[in-house]
Scaffold this active site. Structure first.
Site, PDB file in Angstrom:
ATOM      1  N   ILE A 131       0.691  -1.209  -0.227  1.00 24.55           N
ATOM      2  CA  ILE A 131       0.034  -0.097   0.015  1.00 24.55           C
ATOM      3  C   ILE A 131       0.838   1.199  -0.168  1.00 24.55           C
ATOM      4  CG2 ILE A 131      -1.888  -1.147   0.958  1.00 24.55           C
ATOM      5  CD1 ILE A 131      -1.146   0.209   3.752  1.00 24.55           C
ATOM      6  N   GLY A 182      12.273  -5.910   6.666  1.00 31.97           N
ATOM      7  CA  GLY A 182      11.277  -6.327   7.537  1.00 31.97           C
ATOM      8  C   GLY A 182      10.967  -5.939   8.992  1.00 31.97           C
ATOM      9  N   HIS A 212       9.172 -10.938   4.496  1.00 30.94           N
ATOM     10  CA  HIS A 212       8.728 -10.710   3.147  1.00 30.94           C
ATOM     11  C   HIS A 212       9.721  -9.925   2.438  1.00 30.94           C
ATOM     12  CE1 HIS A 212       8.144  -7.156   5.951  1.00 30.94           C
ATOM     13  NE2 HIS A 212       8.219  -6.351   4.977  1.00 30.94           N
ATOM     14  N   LEU A 213       9.712 -10.187   1.000  1.00 25.12           N
ATOM     15  CA  LEU A 213      10.757  -9.791   0.140  1.00 25.12           C
ATOM     16  C   LEU A 213      10.175  -8.699  -0.715  1.00 25.12           C
ATOM     17  CD1 LEU A 213      12.209 -13.031  -1.463  1.00 25.12           C
ATOM     18  CD2 LEU A 213      12.759 -11.938   0.909  1.00 25.12           C
ATOM     19  N   HIS A 214      10.456  -7.191  -0.917  1.00 19.98           N
ATOM     20  CA  HIS A 214       9.900  -6.117  -1.790  1.00 19.98           C
ATOM     21  C   HIS A 214      10.764  -6.363  -2.771  1.00 19.98           C
ATOM     22  CE1 HIS A 214       8.664  -3.531   1.614  1.00 19.98           C
ATOM     23  NE2 HIS A 214       9.712  -4.264   2.345  1.00 19.98           N
TER      24      HIS A 214
END
Length: 150
Positions: A30, A86, A93-95
């Site tokens: 988001i 993180g 989570h991987l961006h």
């Protein structure tokens, strides 16, 4: 207690999913740094990268690579970037994001004011690129669903 990412994966909070398999999902953030910025997140709650089993890290990396290639195709970006921080959510989570230069790869550039219709359009653009690249089996049937495509 479930993380916000688990709640998104379970459908308790809406998500803009672009990838789903038995091990992980990818959905739009988001607060994107660039259009098409997504998070690759394991279904299993693992707090951070260094806590994850090697097999999980390998799978997340392959999915991130696949998503990154689709981002490059969809946005014409010279690179796909991968960031692992993180700090904001204790769920690995991987961006993954299309990137044009290193100087833009900072969370200080994250935009929290992107209208929902623009996030939807970016997710659909990425979903189309993934389908076009032959990954339709892992592209959820509709936005907002982490179910496997069928």
């Amino acid at each position: 207690m479930s993380t916000v990412f688990t709640k998104i994966i379970d459908g308790d909070i809406p998500g803009r999913f672009v990838w789903a398999d038995d091990v992980c999902v990818a959905f739009s953030t988001i607060a994107p740094i660039t259009d098409g910025h997504v998070l690759v997140v394991p279904r299993e709650e693992v707090a951070q990268l260094t806590d994850a089993p090697d097999e999980l890290v390998a799978h997340l990396s392959v999915v991130a690579k696949t998503v990154g290639a689709a981002q490059q195709a969809a946005w014409g970006a010279p690179r796909a970037a991968l960031l692992v921080a993180g700090f904001e959510v204790a769920h690995l989570h991987l961006h993954v994001l299309p990137a044009w230069d290193e100087s833009s790869l900072t969370f200080a550039n994250a935009r929290a004011d992107v209208p929902g219709d623009e996030l939807d359009a970016a997710a659909e653009r990425l979903r189309t690129a993934l389908r076009d690249a032959g990954h339709g089996a892992h592209v959820p049937a509709a936005l907002g669903s982490a179910a496997l495509a069928g």
